[in-house]
Design an enzyme around this catalytic site. Structure first.
Site, PDB file in Angstrom:
ATOM      1  N   HIS A   1      55.020   7.742 114.861  1.00 28.01           N
ATOM      2  CA  HIS A   1      54.943   6.928 113.624  1.00 28.01           C
ATOM      3  C   HIS A   1      55.847   5.691 113.817  1.00 28.01           C
ATOM      4  O   HIS A   1      55.656   4.950 114.767  1.00 28.01           O
ATOM      5  CB  HIS A   1      55.317   7.822 112.441  1.00 28.01           C
ATOM      6  CG  HIS A   1      55.065   7.250 111.073  1.00 28.01           C
ATOM      7  ND1 HIS A   1      54.165   6.255 110.823  1.00 28.01           N
ATOM      8  CD2 HIS A   1      55.619   7.546 109.857  1.00 28.01           C
ATOM      9  CE1 HIS A   1      54.165   5.959 109.523  1.00 28.01           C
ATOM     10  NE2 HIS A   1      55.046   6.725 108.913  1.00 28.01           N
TER      11      HIS A   1
ATOM     12  N   HIS B   1      45.395   4.733 116.530  1.00 28.00           N
ATOM     13  CA  HIS B   1      45.746   4.908 115.111  1.00 28.00           C
ATOM     14  C   HIS B   1      44.946   6.071 114.539  1.00 28.00           C
ATOM     15  O   HIS B   1      43.812   6.321 114.961  1.00 28.00           O
ATOM     16  CB  HIS B   1      45.444   3.634 114.304  1.00 28.00           C
ATOM     17  CG  HIS B   1      46.171   3.601 113.003  1.00 28.00           C
ATOM     18  ND1 HIS B   1      45.653   4.157 111.863  1.00 28.00           N
ATOM     19  CD2 HIS B   1      47.392   3.105 112.682  1.00 28.00           C
ATOM     20  CE1 HIS B   1      46.522   3.996 110.881  1.00 28.00           C
ATOM     21  NE2 HIS B   1      47.586   3.357 111.348  1.00 28.00           N
TER      22      HIS B   1
ATOM     23  N   ASP C   1      52.944  -1.653 115.591  1.00 30.70           N
ATOM     24  CA  ASP C   1      54.154  -1.485 116.404  1.00 30.70           C
ATOM     25  C   ASP C   1      54.060  -2.164 117.762  1.00 30.70           C
ATOM     26  O   ASP C   1      55.077  -2.366 118.425  1.00 30.70           O
ATOM     27  CB  ASP C   1      54.453   0.006 116.594  1.00 30.70           C
ATOM     28  CG  ASP C   1      54.818   0.670 115.282  1.00 30.70           C
ATOM     29  OD1 ASP C   1      55.549   0.050 114.507  1.00 30.70           O
ATOM     30  OD2 ASP C   1      54.369   1.800 115.044  1.00 30.70           O
TER      31      ASP C   1
HETATM   32  C1  LIG Z   1      53.143   2.650 112.048  1.00 29.33           C
HETATM   33  C2  LIG Z   1      52.401   3.669 112.778  1.00 29.33           C
HETATM   34  O1  LIG Z   1      52.645   4.826 112.600  1.00 29.33           O
HETATM   35  S1  LIG Z   1      51.145   3.166 113.782  1.00 29.33           S
HETATM   36  C3  LIG Z   1      51.083   4.408 115.064  1.00 29.33           C
HETATM   37  C4  LIG Z   1      52.262   4.317 115.960  1.00 29.33           C
HETATM   38  N1  LIG Z   1      52.190   5.297 117.053  1.00 29.33           N
HETATM   39  C5  LIG Z   1      51.890   4.930 118.311  1.00 29.33           C
HETATM   40  O2  LIG Z   1      51.632   3.772 118.609  1.00 29.33           O
HETATM   41  C6  LIG Z   1      51.915   6.028 119.351  1.00 29.33           C
HETATM   42  C7  LIG Z   1      50.690   5.948 120.257  1.00 29.33           C
HETATM   43  N2  LIG Z   1      49.499   6.356 119.548  1.00 29.33           N
HETATM   44  C8  LIG Z   1      49.218   7.667 119.306  1.00 29.33           C
HETATM   45  O3  LIG Z   1      49.918   8.585 119.748  1.00 29.33           O
HETATM   46  C9  LIG Z   1      48.001   8.007 118.461  1.00 29.33           C
HETATM   47  O4  LIG Z   1      47.040   6.996 118.596  1.00 29.33           O
HETATM   48  C10 LIG Z   1      48.352   8.211 116.962  1.00 29.33           C
HETATM   49  C11 LIG Z   1      49.441   9.257 116.797  1.00 29.33           C
HETATM   50  C12 LIG Z   1      48.823   6.912 116.337  1.00 29.33           C
HETATM   51  C13 LIG Z   1      47.097   8.671 116.219  1.00 29.33           C
HETATM   52  O5  LIG Z   1      46.816   9.978 116.630  1.00 29.33           O
HETATM   53  P1  LIG Z   1      45.377  10.637 116.436  1.00 29.33           P
HETATM   54  O6  LIG Z   1      44.826  10.314 115.096  1.00 29.33           O
HETATM   55  O7  LIG Z   1      45.511  12.075 116.754  1.00 29.33           O
HETATM   56  O8  LIG Z   1      44.542   9.854 117.531  1.00 29.33           O
HETATM   57  P2  LIG Z   1      43.180  10.266 118.238  1.00 29.33           P
HETATM   58  O9  LIG Z   1      42.333  11.110 117.360  1.00 29.33           O
HETATM   59  O10 LIG Z   1      42.603   9.015 118.768  1.00 29.33           O
HETATM   60  O11 LIG Z   1      43.710  11.194 119.434  1.00 29.33           O
HETATM   61  C14 LIG Z   1      42.814  11.792 120.346  1.00 29.33           C
HETATM   62  C15 LIG Z   1      43.506  11.949 121.688  1.00 29.33           C
HETATM   63  O12 LIG Z   1      43.773  10.642 122.211  1.00 29.33           O
HETATM   64  C16 LIG Z   1      45.131  10.533 122.514  1.00 29.33           C
HETATM   65  N3  LIG Z   1      45.615   9.179 122.218  1.00 29.33           N
HETATM   66  C17 LIG Z   1      45.532   8.509 121.062  1.00 29.33           C
HETATM   67  N4  LIG Z   1      46.197   7.335 121.168  1.00 29.33           N
HETATM   68  C18 LIG Z   1      46.681   7.283 122.415  1.00 29.33           C
HETATM   69  C19 LIG Z   1      47.491   6.355 123.108  1.00 29.33           C
HETATM   70  N5  LIG Z   1      47.938   5.249 122.535  1.00 29.33           N
HETATM   71  N6  LIG Z   1      47.821   6.624 124.378  1.00 29.33           N
HETATM   72  C20 LIG Z   1      47.392   7.755 124.990  1.00 29.33           C
HETATM   73  N7  LIG Z   1      46.656   8.682 124.372  1.00 29.33           N
HETATM   74  C21 LIG Z   1      46.311   8.451 123.095  1.00 29.33           C
HETATM   75  C22 LIG Z   1      45.812  11.504 121.577  1.00 29.33           C
HETATM   76  O13 LIG Z   1      47.128  11.813 122.050  1.00 29.33           O
HETATM   77  C23 LIG Z   1      44.848  12.657 121.600  1.00 29.33           C
HETATM   78  O14 LIG Z   1      45.067  13.383 122.786  1.00 29.33           O
HETATM   79  P3  LIG Z   1      44.872  15.004 122.826  1.00 29.33           P
HETATM   80  O15 LIG Z   1      43.442  15.221 122.503  1.00 29.33           O
HETATM   81  O16 LIG Z   1      45.265  15.339 124.204  1.00 29.33           O
HETATM   82  O17 LIG Z   1      45.788  15.548 121.782  1.00 29.33           O
HETATM   83  O1  LIG Z   2      48.714   4.673 108.503  1.00 30.11           O
HETATM   84  C1  LIG Z   2      49.298   5.381 109.339  1.00 30.11           C
HETATM   85  O2  LIG Z   2      48.980   6.577 109.566  1.00 30.11           O
HETATM   86  C2  LIG Z   2      50.398   4.841 110.171  1.00 30.11           C
HETATM   87  C3  LIG Z   2      50.701   3.417 109.890  1.00 30.11           C
HETATM   88  O3  LIG Z   2      50.120   2.516 110.455  1.00 30.11           O
HETATM   89  C4  LIG Z   2      51.701   3.126 108.866  1.00 30.11           C
HETATM   90  O4  LIG Z   2      52.173   4.047 108.185  1.00 30.11           O
HETATM   91  O5  LIG Z   2      52.060   1.950 108.689  1.00 30.11           O
END
Ligand SMILES: CC(=O)SCCNC(=O)CCNC(=O)[C@H](O)C(C)(C)COP(=O)(O)OP(=O)(O)OC[C@H]1O[C@@H](n2cnc3c(N)ncnc32)[C@H](O)[C@@H]1OP(=O)(O)O
Ligand SMILES: O=C([O-])CC(=O)C(=O)O
Length: 462
Positions: free
Chosen positions: A297, A343, A398
């Site tokens: 997050h 995301h 981010d």
């Molecule tokens: C403000 C915020 O919170 S914005 C988000 C900030 N977080 C990040 O940038 C961290 C990198 N991104 C991620 O880990 C993910 O995209 C998340 C946590 C944001 C979303 O997670 P989910 O909704 O579960 O994504 P999704 O359904 O696409 O995931 C499917 C698979 O793809 C993988 N995946 C998704 N995004 C990424 C990524 N950026 N890099 C590598 N693998 C990824 C997941 O880890 C998951 O793997 P698994 O099946 O082995 O568990």
């Molecule tokens: O919407 C989400 O799950 C994560 C995000 O981008 C935020 O909280 O700003």
């Protein structure tokens, strides 16, 4: 009959909006809110009467195991997220907010004060209302001495987000809501002290963030809040960047765009959940911060910079696309995520990323790290698509925030999520006020064990 109730409440809202425009100069946010609450109560009543028994469709077992993706489960008034176009604050896109919300004299970015007014009321405030809010927050900004000492006693090795959460939780000492509850306040009046706590919470965050920053990174004594300046100027000044007009503008944009992202994200949902137990806004938002501190997050903005720096130390600056591609693949092959990409809801490039990119193009187009962020943008989505797992290969907010902060000299990456937290308080606080105004109940969804699910479907085919 239900429809006519809805029409009546809309007419009342329109009447009240007209009233607002004639008396806007005199009205404070609390005064305006006290007019809107009865109107909104009727609106919710009418919406529930008309739609209360309608279904969103089936819930499938995978949603229980899959982090509840797509499960309609919460009411969140401030913003709604569309997977393709991104966030809208009370129906307004980020570019619309940039255009419509009041600015500081000489400034071009929206003032977060105006965004808060919009989140709370659904209305764009006047310049005077925003100035009054800046002054109100400046007047509430001091933090109790024991909270100052609490922060000062934290070892500099304690992550700034843990210090932040400790300090915010400790503000509960002076919660108007907790006090009023102990004194037997009636349910219908909950919103008043919740509003006061929410205003205090937002107002005190710059002093908390500034104190943590200066303690951890040895940046000298904290200056006083200037009551004639806006919230972002004061925040920037407490961090030691008040002289830089561009950094102040960056703070205005940053606080505006990170404030709210509908209700299901970890920090927003946590704040709402904890608030539903009638924990006061300080306790609720302290909990939000603990969720924001997770690397999937809000901590991702720290992680992005760490990842970029590691890449530079491995493949050098001005590396070729081939070398960057190889580094991205090595991240994935190492079982790690590419921070700043993907995301849970969005399926396109985050408009918050675009807003920050536009800021960079305007103010720092030649910055080498900005160029690297652009290079990564051209490379990562294709690789994530080829890897075949991530549902969204595009960058989120981010992926861009750290490079802007670094450009202006705020290079301490572990601090970045604190700034995200300052901003996220705006969205969480706005919803806490409405939750208490509308009498939102205790949250308590149903959970199941795997065995219970197996048992439930034992003799059924679907
Ligand atoms: C403000 C915020 O919170 S914005 C988000 C900030 N977080 C990040 O940038 C961290 C990198 N991104 C991620 O880990 C993910 O995209 C998340 C946590 C944001 C979303 O997670 P989910 O909704 O579960 O994504 P999704 O359904 O696409 O995931 C499917 C698979 O793809 C993988 N995946 C998704 N995004 C990424 C990524 N950026 N890099 C590598 N693998 C990824 C997941 O880890 C998951 O793997 P698994 O099946 O082995 O568990
Ligand atoms: O919407 C989400 O799950 C994560 C995000 O981008 C935020 O909280 O700003």
């Amino acid at each position: 009959m239900f429809r006519s109730a809805l029409h009546q409440s809309r007419r009342a809202a329109a009447r009240s909006a007209r009233f607002a425009s004639t008396s806007a100069k005199q009205q404070t946010l609390k005064e305006r809110l006290s007019e809107l609450i009865p109107v909104e109560m009727e609106n919710v009543k009418a919406a529930r009467a008309e739609h209360g028994k309608k279904s969103f469709g089936p819930v499938v077992v995978d949603q229980l195991y899959g982090g509840m993706r797509g499960l309609p489960a919460l009411i969140w008034e401030g913003s709604v997220l569309d997977a393709e176009e991104g966030i809208r604050f009370r129906g307004k896109t980020i570019p619309e907010c940039q255009e419509l919300l009041p600015k500081a004299p000489g400034g071009q970015e929206p003032l977060p004060e105006g965004l808060f007014w919009l989140l709370v009321t659904g209305e764009v405030p006047t310049q005077e209302q925003v100035t009054a809010l800046s002054k109100d927050w400046a007047a509430r900004a001091a933090i109790p001495e024991f909270v100052q000492e609490l922060i000062d006693r934290c070892p500099p090795t304690l992550h700034p987000m843990s210090q932040f959460s400790l300090a915010v939780t400790a503000l509960n000492h002076d919660s108007a809501f907790a006090k009023a509850y102990q004194e037997g306040i009636s349910k219908k009046d909950y919103w008043g002290p919740t509003f006061e706590d929410s205003m205090d919470l937002i107002a005190k965050l710059p002093n908390i963030a500034g104190r943590i920053y200066r303690n951890v990174y040895g940046q000298g004594k904290l200056p006083a809040i200037n009551p004639d300046k806006d919230y972002s100027w004061n925040l920037a000044n407490l961090l030691g960047f008040g002289e830089s007009q561009e950094f102040v503008e960056l703070m205005r944009l940053y606080i505006t765009i990170h404030s709210d992202h509908e209700g299901g994200n970890v920090s927003a949902h946590t704040g709402k959940l904890v608030g539903s137990a009638l924990s006061d806004p300080f306790l609720s938002f302290g909990a939000s911060l603990n969720g924001l501190a997770g690397p999937l997050h809000g901590l991702a903005n720290q992680e992005v910079l760490i990842w970029l720096r590691k890449m530079q130390s491995k493949i050098g600056e001005n590396a070729s696309d081939e070398a960057v591609k190889e580094y991205v693949w090595s991240t994935l092959k190492g079982g790690q995520v590419v921070p700043g990409y993907g995301h849970a809801v969005l399926r396109k490039t985050d408009p918050r990323y675009m807003a920050q990119r536009e800021f960079a193009l305007k103010h720092l187009p030649e910055d080498p790290l900005f160029k690297l962020v652009g290079q990564v943008y051209n490379i990562v989505p294709e690789i994530l698509l080829a890897a075949g797992k991530a549902k969204n290969p595009w960058p989120n907010v981010d992926a861009h925030s750290g490079v802007l902060l670094t450009h202006y000299g705020l290079t301490q990456m572990q601090f970045y999520t604190v700034l995200f937290g300052v901003s996220r308080a705006f969205g969480v606080a706005a919803q806490l006020i409405w939750d208490r105004a509308l009498g939102a109940p205790l949250e308590r969804p149903k959970s199941y064990s795997t065995n219970a699910i197996k048992q439930m479907f034992k003799d059924k085919t679907a």
